[in-house]
Design an enzyme around this catalytic site. Structure first.
Site, short mmCIF file in Angstrom:
data_model
loop_
_atom_site.label_atom_id
_atom_site.label_comp_id
_atom_site.label_asym_id
_atom_site.label_seq_id
_atom_site.Cartn_x
_atom_site.Cartn_y
_atom_site.Cartn_z
N ASP A 119 2.22 40.13 69.36
CA ASP A 119 1.69 38.94 68.71
C ASP A 119 2.46 37.75 69.26
O ASP A 119 3.68 37.79 69.40
CB ASP A 119 1.89 39.03 67.19
CG ASP A 119 1.11 37.94 66.48
OD1 ASP A 119 0.03 38.23 65.95
OD2 ASP A 119 1.58 36.79 66.49
N ARG A 379 -2.18 27.07 64.50
CA ARG A 379 -3.27 26.85 65.47
C ARG A 379 -4.48 26.21 64.83
O ARG A 379 -4.86 26.60 63.72
CB ARG A 379 -3.70 28.19 66.10
CG ARG A 379 -2.61 28.76 66.93
CD ARG A 379 -3.02 29.96 67.77
NE ARG A 379 -1.90 30.21 68.66
CZ ARG A 379 -1.45 31.40 69.01
NH1 ARG A 379 -2.06 32.50 68.59
NH2 ARG A 379 -0.42 31.52 69.82
N SER A 537 -3.11 33.22 71.54
CA SER A 537 -2.86 34.59 71.09
C SER A 537 -2.50 35.53 72.24
O SER A 537 -2.95 35.37 73.37
CB SER A 537 -4.12 35.11 70.40
OG SER A 537 -4.14 36.52 70.39
N ARG A 539 -3.52 38.55 72.28
CA ARG A 539 -4.49 39.65 72.21
C ARG A 539 -4.88 40.14 73.60
O ARG A 539 -5.43 39.39 74.40
CB ARG A 539 -5.71 39.24 71.39
CG ARG A 539 -6.47 38.05 71.91
CD ARG A 539 -7.51 37.54 70.91
NE ARG A 539 -6.87 36.88 69.79
CZ ARG A 539 -7.38 35.86 69.10
NH1 ARG A 539 -8.60 35.41 69.37
NH2 ARG A 539 -6.73 35.32 68.10
C1 MIC Z 1 -3.08 34.64 66.38
O1 MIC Z 1 -2.41 33.93 65.65
O2 MIC Z 1 -3.86 34.18 67.25
C2 MIC Z 1 -2.94 36.13 66.25
C3 MIC Z 1 -4.17 36.63 65.63
O3 MIC Z 1 -1.87 36.45 65.42
C4 MIC Z 1 -2.71 36.69 67.65
C5 MIC Z 1 -2.78 38.13 67.77
C6 MIC Z 1 -4.16 38.67 67.73
O4 MIC Z 1 -5.08 38.08 68.30
O5 MIC Z 1 -4.31 39.74 67.15
C7 MIC Z 1 -1.42 36.24 68.32
O6 MIC Z 1 -0.90 35.20 67.96
O7 MIC Z 1 -0.96 36.86 69.27
FE1 SF4 Z 2 -1.06 35.76 61.43
FE2 SF4 Z 2 -1.73 33.26 61.84
FE3 SF4 Z 2 0.71 34.05 62.29
FE4 SF4 Z 2 -1.23 34.84 63.93
S1 SF4 Z 2 -0.53 32.75 63.63
S2 SF4 Z 2 0.41 36.13 63.06
S3 SF4 Z 2 -2.91 35.05 62.47
S4 SF4 Z 2 -0.31 34.02 60.32
#
Ligand code: MIC
Ligand code: SF4
Length: 642
Positions: A119, A379, A537, A539
């Site tokens: 993450d 974000r 992210s 991801r």
């Molecule tokens: C995010 O804040 O965009 C997420 C969701 O936490 C992502 C991870 C994901 O896409 O599962 C991140 O920050 O890496």
């Molecule tokens: Fe969760 Fe938002 Fe943090 Fe990503 S940025 S880990 S979605 S709380």
């Protein structure tokens, strides 16, 4: 020469390479974390590597993203994760227990250790003096298997803090100021390291707000020293034995330095739809707001929710506003409820939710059409909230609560005296639901629901690559553009064929179908992008799903770090325009031929000619030896197996 905090941790964890800026190094990883939305894939990958038990000092599997159970999918994934944690020897933090980063800071983080998380906000741990980095799931799976983590040795950006924050100004404003100065790509290639006399004015959770939100700079990570405040925090967590002092040497040198006098900062706010679109709150005060959300891994600590509650002591939430609170962890909830702050929040009109990510990743809490939503989240990329054309602003808990009271964007200094928050010396730990690793040798069966599809296999790249530009996009494309999240799509994270139907949904909804039609005629895809392509992210689905559809090449002006690593891990060739002006010479639909790509990778060539509709364009191969080997075999898994 003296060392910075980051350099000390890097030096004590170096297993390959030399600490020379710009060169590839490999680090020993002490701890890992995964969250559910990236974790399901990471554990399928760990399984594919074939190691029976994690080899790190500590690994934790969190469930915090996919909390809305509108059908079996998320619930099935939760059970899958619980069973893999048992089987492979991890801690398991179940749904409702909190956001990975917040819980990890509270219960597991240790100054001086390395932490790799699937993450992008893993740098939260930097608030405790850890070197904590975000990565794709496959890199985290490799770390769990005891393999080192590879990265390009970053430069160190020293941020010298002086002075003390004024009332109603808080940690969030510090990083908003850094984003205002540097932009969302200003941190690429750097570790942000905080030093100077202002550091001692910030608590560990303030520091964690800064290192967490520092992900939006594109930085590799951010780090604070470990000092007396760190000891106090760990003592409150009843983990004082984990403390060690870790500060930069007096003669440490930074590659760049910026100075921030905390006393001069005012409440700041990031306007739609980028975290670096920062202005003073006073400049836009008075705009009506429909929704105010306090929470996320950036701003949902006990201090953050307490200041909100204390401010609401003598006020009520405007009837025009949906005011919602997403606590960071069960520990936060337990402590604010014992202190009476939870009652204040509820009484003043807050909608209080379970601890987790929730609306930050579009898991519910979408704002109304055309209305302003104020969030203490990291974000505000377009559409991430779940509402098309959303107007999301990012701000501190102080600005959020003041605006919730007034119903319009409000400079909190208008509210008068700044309430005092006194934190307990010892917190209620709230960790009773965290399950410790099961003993080795226990015969555990992995529970797999029908939502879990097998991991796709990818072919090695050919000697000459031919294909077509299937999409051309501009600067600062986020992984939310490439592979959107939200309540509808997130449950498909463990099913690549299903999730690939949504690639680039908000940019060009025909993209998946066009890719499939092209693939049916054996035509592969390339994507053309501008600067900072793939920010946001971590991801890996933003690489994996396009690759599944047949995207094999990305040619851009520059890449964001984690996305570039993910592209390589899944065999997508990341090319960079040698002359950025050539971006204008490539069109959507252009035919590309890259003759000798395999040989160029094998021979360490640094440039290659891409023929675009018959005309040559030069592209750089900014790749390490290891990257090249991975790309030649088609994926990191293929490489690891070979
Ligand atoms: C995010 O804040 O965009 C997420 C969701 O936490 C992502 C991870 C994901 O896409 O599962 C991140 O920050 O890496
Ligand atoms: Fe969760 Fe938002 Fe943090 Fe990503 S940025 S880990 S979605 S709380």
């Amino acid at each position: 020469m003296g060392k910075t905090v980051a350099e000390k941790i890097l030096a004590s964890h170096l297993v390959e390479g030399e600490l020379k800026k710009g060169e590839e190094i490999a680090l020993r990883i002490d701890q890992t974390l995964t969250q559910d939305a990236t974790g399901t894939m990471a554990y399928l990958e760990f399984e594919a590597i074939g190691i029976p038990r994690v080899k790190t000092e500590l690994s934790v599997c969190y469930v915090d993203h996919n909390l809305v159970q509108s059908d079996f999918k998320n619930a099935d994934d939760h059970r899958f994760l619980q069973s893999v944690a048992r089987k492979f020897g991890l801690y398991f933090s179940p749904p409702g227990n909190g956001i990975s980063h917040q819980v990890h800071l509270e219960r597991f983080g240790i100054p001086g250790k390395t932490l790799l998380g699937s993450d992008s906000h893993t740098p939260t741990g930097g608030g405790l003096g850890m070197l904590a980095m975000g990565a794709g799931g496959l890199d985290v799976a490799m770390a769990m298997a005891g393999k080192p983590f590879y990265l390009i040795m970053p430069k160190i950006y020293g941020v010298k803090l002086t002075g003390k924050l004024q009332p109603w100004v808080s940690a969030r404003d510090v990083l908003l100021e850094v984003l205002r100065r540097l932009s969302v790509k200003g941190g690429v290639g750097y570790i942000m390291e905080y030093f100077g006399p202002g550091v001692k004015e910030l608590s560990v959770t303030d520091r964690a707000t800064i290192t967490n939100f520092g992900a939006e700079l594109g930085a590799t990570t951010s780090v604070f020293p470990s000092d007396e405040n760190t000891r106090i925090f760990l003592a409150a967590q009843q983990r004082e034995e984990a403390w060690q002092e870790l500060v930069a040497d007096d003669d440490a040198e930074y590659d760049e330095i910026m100075e921030i006098d905390l006393a001069t900062l005012e409440p700041l706010i990031a306007c739609p739809s980028s975290p670096d679109n920062v202005v003073k709150v006073s400049e836009i005060a008075g705009k009506p707001v429909a929704q105010v959300l306090v929470g996320s891994c950036t701003n949902s600590s006990i201090r953050d929710l307490s200041i909100v509650a204390k401010t609401l002591d003598n006020h009520e939430v405007s009837p025009e506003v949906s005011f919602e609170v997403n606590p960071g962890s069960r520990q936060v909830l337990e402590n604010i409820s014992k202190a009476g702050d939870l009652h204040t929040l509820i009484h003043a009109g807050a909608r209080v939710h379970q601890a987790g990510c929730l609306g930050c990743i579009g898991m519910g809490q979408a704002p109304p059409t055309g209305a302003i939503s104020l969030r203490t989240f990291p974000r505000n990329f377009p559409g991430r909230s779940g509402t098309v054309g959303d107007k999301v602003y990012l701000c501190s808990p102080e600005v959020a609560v003041a605006s919730a009271i007034k119903g319009v964007i409000t400079d909190p200094r208008d509210l008068g005296a700044y309430p005092e928050v006194i934190l307990p010396e010892k917190y209620l730990l709230g960790d009773g639901r965290i399950v410790a690793p099961w003993p080795a040798g226990d015969d555990v069966e992995i529970v797999r629901g029908p939502n879990i599809a097998p991991f796709p296999e990818f072919q090695a790249i050919p000697e000459t690559w031919t294909g077509k530009v299937m999409l051309k996009v501009g600067d600062n494309i986020t992984t939310d553009h490439i592979m959107p999240a939200g309540a509808k799509i997130l449950p498909l994270r463990s099913n690549i064929p299903a999730i690939s139907e949504f690639v680039f949904e908000s940019v060009d909804s025909k993209f998946p179908l066009e890719m499939k039609n092209a693939a049916a005629h054996n035509v592969f895809g390339a994507i053309i992008g501008g600067d900072n392509y793939g920010q946001g992210s971590s991801r890996e689905h933003a690489a994996l799903a396009p690759r599944y559809l047949g995207v094999q090449v990305k040619l851009v002006k520059s890449f964001a770090r984690i996305h570039k690593a993910n592209l390589i891990n899944f065999g997508i060739i990341p090319l960079v325009f040698s002359d950025p002006a050539d971006y204008d010479r490539v069109e959507q639909g252009s035919e590309l031929v890259i003759a000798g790509i395999r040989e160029a990778l094998e021979n360490d060539s640094e440039e290659i000619t891409v023929e675009c509709d018959g005309k040559p364009i030069q592209a750089k191969l900014e790749l390490s030896k290891r990257h090249r080997e991975i790309l030649v075999t088609g994926s990191l898994l293929n490489w690891a197996r070979s």
